[in-house]
Design an enzyme around this catalytic site. Structure first.
Site, PDB file in Angstrom:
ATOM      1  N   GLY A  81       0.897  -1.278   0.187  1.00 28.30           N
ATOM      2  CA  GLY A  81      -0.216  -0.005  -0.014  1.00 28.30           C
ATOM      3  C   GLY A  81       0.857   1.032  -0.183  1.00 28.30           C
ATOM      4  O   GLY A  81       1.826   1.254   0.723  1.00 28.30           O
TER       5      GLY A  81
ATOM      6  N   ASP B   1       1.255   1.330   8.838  1.00 34.80           N
ATOM      7  CA  ASP B   1       0.861   0.395  10.142  1.00 34.80           C
ATOM      8  C   ASP B   1       1.859   0.504  11.190  1.00 34.80           C
ATOM      9  O   ASP B   1       1.500   0.039  12.089  1.00 34.80           O
ATOM     10  CB  ASP B   1       0.742  -0.946   9.592  1.00 34.80           C
TER      11      ASP B   1
ATOM     12  N   MET C 114      -7.395   2.553   9.609  1.00 35.86           N
ATOM     13  CA  MET C 114      -6.852   1.583   9.109  1.00 35.86           C
ATOM     14  C   MET C 114      -5.983   0.965  10.318  1.00 35.86           C
ATOM     15  O   MET C 114      -5.820   1.461  11.369  1.00 35.86           O
ATOM     16  CB  MET C 114      -5.785   1.667   8.130  1.00 35.86           C
ATOM     17  N   GLY C 115      -5.333  -0.277   9.949  1.00 34.62           N
ATOM     18  CA  GLY C 115      -4.843  -1.260  11.237  1.00 34.62           C
ATOM     19  C   GLY C 115      -5.482  -2.282  11.340  1.00 34.62           C
ATOM     20  O   GLY C 115      -6.726  -2.512  12.085  1.00 34.62           O
ATOM     21  N   ARG C 116      -5.040  -3.554  10.845  1.00 38.17           N
ATOM     22  CA  ARG C 116      -5.858  -4.666  11.043  1.00 38.17           C
ATOM     23  C   ARG C 116      -5.483  -5.416  12.358  1.00 38.17           C
ATOM     24  O   ARG C 116      -6.377  -6.172  12.975  1.00 38.17           O
ATOM     25  CB  ARG C 116      -5.853  -5.673   9.783  1.00 38.17           C
TER      26      ARG C 116
ATOM     27  N   GLU D 137      -9.657  -0.661  12.017  1.00 39.35           N
ATOM     28  CA  GLU D 137     -10.462  -1.462  11.748  1.00 39.35           C
ATOM     29  C   GLU D 137     -10.617  -3.035  11.998  1.00 39.35           C
ATOM     30  O   GLU D 137     -11.600  -3.691  11.874  1.00 39.35           O
ATOM     31  CB  GLU D 137     -10.217  -1.596  10.109  1.00 39.35           C
TER      32      GLU D 137
ATOM     33  N   TYR E 127      -8.610   4.843   2.066  1.00 39.58           N
ATOM     34  CA  TYR E 127      -7.397   5.219   1.435  1.00 39.58           C
ATOM     35  C   TYR E 127      -7.016   6.718   1.634  1.00 39.58           C
ATOM     36  O   TYR E 127      -5.788   7.175   1.183  1.00 39.58           O
ATOM     37  CB  TYR E 127      -7.223   5.111   0.134  1.00 39.58           C
TER      38      TYR E 127
ATOM     39  N   GLN F  93      -6.561   8.361   4.245  1.00 40.82           N
ATOM     40  CA  GLN F  93      -5.684   8.572   5.262  1.00 40.82           C
ATOM     41  C   GLN F  93      -4.101   8.380   4.950  1.00 40.82           C
ATOM     42  O   GLN F  93      -3.101   9.007   5.267  1.00 40.82           O
ATOM     43  CB  GLN F  93      -5.823   7.825   6.577  1.00 40.82           C
ATOM     44  N   ARG F  94      -3.918   7.202   4.040  1.00 44.35           N
ATOM     45  CA  ARG F  94      -2.624   7.106   3.347  1.00 44.35           C
ATOM     46  C   ARG F  94      -2.173   7.855   2.428  1.00 44.35           C
ATOM     47  O   ARG F  94      -0.765   7.749   1.871  1.00 44.35           O
ATOM     48  CB  ARG F  94      -2.295   5.388   3.367  1.00 44.35           C
TER      49      ARG F  94
END
Lengths: 430, 430
Positions: free
Chosen positions: B15, B148, B194-196, B252, B303, B305-306
């Protein structure tokens, strides 16, 4: 017109914007230039602050705070969704109106400014009409504000230029991200923006294309047009085949031809029996993934888009400030029952500026201005050149703001209150 | 160490981030200073560009484009998710590896830099090991990149400071908006980031509090800790009772104590039989509205945010650039099979800077660095002072970028390709 001496009350109503405080700053700064205006008060949480006699004392604020409102998002006075609703509850509305004038009289409020959208202009108009009926000398001027850009008669609504700048920037950036990941597998990105019935916000993201048809966004779904699933899927497939990726922007309120909202799936209930509101982008994602088997990811900007002071339009901020100033000047000149509007002036050399004008509040309330059909492409998937020509100048210029520790440093009003002169109202609104 | 003369290949993988191109710029600018590096190529779409012998000719790019990469989001070379997967498909992986060295040999690639996260460092390591095994003289250095922030051994991962600056700014602004609408009805705002499995991104939004416990965000849900619905609801109620509004940030990937993702509702299938993935924020919204009857709205940044180059951290951009430079210097000095890492140096006067170091790739691949439990409050609802001290310096400074028509003006590489020397590969990856 005889000079009217007395106190000023200003309130903010409805959803905040990045520029609503610029209008407040304009009202306050212009008011400070007129001796006939004695005290300046801000209603805490809009009309609720009037009903509760809850006034923020503006004369106690620092000058640099008032100046800082120009770059500060949110509603600095607080806002509300409360409406004096004669249609729904005439008894309560009459009681509220009685209270409004009791409070105005107690504080010698002679100038009332209400910064807001459609409902708020309606409230302002009701108060103006009531003042005339009672023979209470009051000058009421509405100051336009809505990211939805759906107020009639004004070229644009303060707040719209900023939400458009932020959203177009975001769609542009997401488009770069997605394009750089595009491989033969194909990919679809769906970005949901606000706009329940008017598509101005969604339409504004067309600026991210910068005139290049190949650039994102490739499809913009406006609430003005019915959502036809088959045509949409065919278009997504066409774009993915051509570019390996497709960026879709959707206004939250898009509807099927039968009038049902795409984002409200009534066929599914959650464990508590409520319909599942997944949102338009999520619903479209499910459709694209299931029918085209194209990997799809969503963005749902929500309140981030209307509070993004870090990416506000200077043109919008300046226009919002000018609307606040113009409202006070109009009231001083004896006007009441009017809303300030922005008038676009194109000079012979092609340069553009906005002046302010006035429009009777009675011609604003409950009229919704939608994106004209002839500003949208024939296939309905993109706004056309007429729209671009309209929207492009609204995002020009960057609002500068101070930072601290790498984050914006916004101002807040000192919560010092004006002394109450009345007891509690007979019935405090819930 | 004898000087190694040959060509350089650099690729970007996984990403994109707001700072991944700053690292690319660092690699290219440092490479230009060393005569032993002859041609500079960029692999189009990461390892896919190697397999397809699809190289962007960097020597054909303008100097101002290479400099502009420092403020341009997305992956300028293109990126991919393709992995040479020995575990899953050893035969295909061996075939891929054969092709990689065929292409390297044909183009006399002697320096290979791979900018990416965990999987990409693993790929770089595999290529390094294979070169050693074959006796092919090659210097392979990994350049860290991931929003991440979950790579081990490095103080932080390039990209993380920028996503944190943007997200903290957004949460700060949404918090101002929501607070200004707070009336006795109460309101809850849920922002999904984000952040799985690692919660670094969600945790970073704590900076929006600026040290004031009353400020948003009031609750941050990290994937590191199990999501306990009852405790969460009690906390939301406590916050709404105290402040009339509650801002929640959710990573997330949060999971129930049984390990199931909160955002993946397996109990419901769509009309095609697929599980409905409403997302963590939407699911929490349903819970809060149903159980507490508190009006709730969500934001899901996805997306955006990145890719938010318009709100990137200068500290992060500078560190990312330095990692690119350091990678080339290390390779010139004879290193291979290493990843550049950032080392935090606190000087006796309290000032802070980062230097670069090296860590063997074999110690990076497939190790995931999570937020330590003792950097999180006892109740699990907020990162604590230790985290704030760590994260605060990473968002300092603003990356400047040019604008055009009120929108950012980023650079793109000229897509001019290096001449192919080989035929099509035996099997082109899908």
């Amino acid at each position: 017109m005889a000079e009217l001496v007395g106190n000023l009350l200003v309130g903010q109503s409805g959803g905040p914007t990045s520029a609503i405080n610029a209008s407040l700053s304009g009202v306050i700064q212009e008011a400070g230039r007129h001796e006939c205006i004695e005290e300046i008060y801000g209603a805490a949480n809009g009309i609720l602050g009037v009903l509760n006699e809850d006034f923020i004392d503006i004369n106690e604020q620092k000058a640099k705070t008032i100046e800082g409102l120009k770059y500060t998002p949110g509603a600095a006075l607080g806002t509300c969704r409360y409406k004096i609703n004669f249609a729904k509850n005439p008894e309560k509305a009459a009681q509220d109106m009685e209270r409004v004038f009791e409070v105005f009289q107690a504080h010698n409020i002679r100038y009332f400014f209400y910064i807001g959208g459609n409902d708020s202009q309606d409230t302002a108009n009701k108060i103006h009409e009531e003042a005339v009926r009672r023979g209470y000398e009051l000058r009421v001027i509405g100051v336009p504000k809505t990211i939805d850009n759906d107020l009639p008669h004004t070229d644009n609504c303060p707040g719209y230029g900023s939400v458009t700048k932020y959203n177009a920037t975001t769609v542009f950036e997401v488009g770069i991200d997605v394009a750089s990941m595009a491989t033969d597998e194909g990919f679809c990105s769906i970005i949901e923006v606000m706009g329940r019935s008017a598509g101005w916000i969604a339409a504004g993201t067309v600026l991210a294309k910068r005139g290049n048809p190949a650039n994102p966004p490739h499809i913009i779904l406006l609430p003005e047009l019915p959502f036809e699933e088959d045509k949409f899927l065919a278009k997504v497939k066409e774009v993915v085949d051509a570019h390996k990726h497709c960026v879709v922007v959707v206004g939250e309120g898009i509807k099927y031809p039968n009038g049902e909202e795409v984002g409200a799936d009534k066929s599914r209930l959650d464990s508590f029996g409520h319909p599942v509101l997944a949102g338009a982008a999520e619903k479209l994602k499910q459709i694209v993934q299931a029918k085209l088997e194209t990997k799809t990811r969503t963005v749902q900007l929500g309140y981030a888009q209307r509070s993004a002071g870090h990416c506000a339009s200077l043109t919008d901020s300046n226009n919002s400030f000018a609307c606040g100033e113009a409202a006070v000047r109009a009231a001083i000149a004896g006007q009441s029952g009017q809303m300030v509007k922005l008038v676009r002036e194109v000079h012979p050399n092609g340069s553009l500026r906005w002046s302010t004008g006035l429009q009777p509040l009675s011609e604003i309330a409950n009229v919704e201005h939608l994106v004209p059909r002839d500003w949208i492409s024939e296939d309905g998937f993109l706004p056309n050149e007429k729209f671009v020509e309209y929207a492009k100048p609204l995002v020009e210029g960057e609002v500068k703001y101070p930072t601290e520790g790498g984050l914006p440093k916004y101002v807040t009003l000192d919560p010092v209150r004006a002394e109450k002169k009345l007891g509690e109202p007979a019935a405090v609104p819930a």
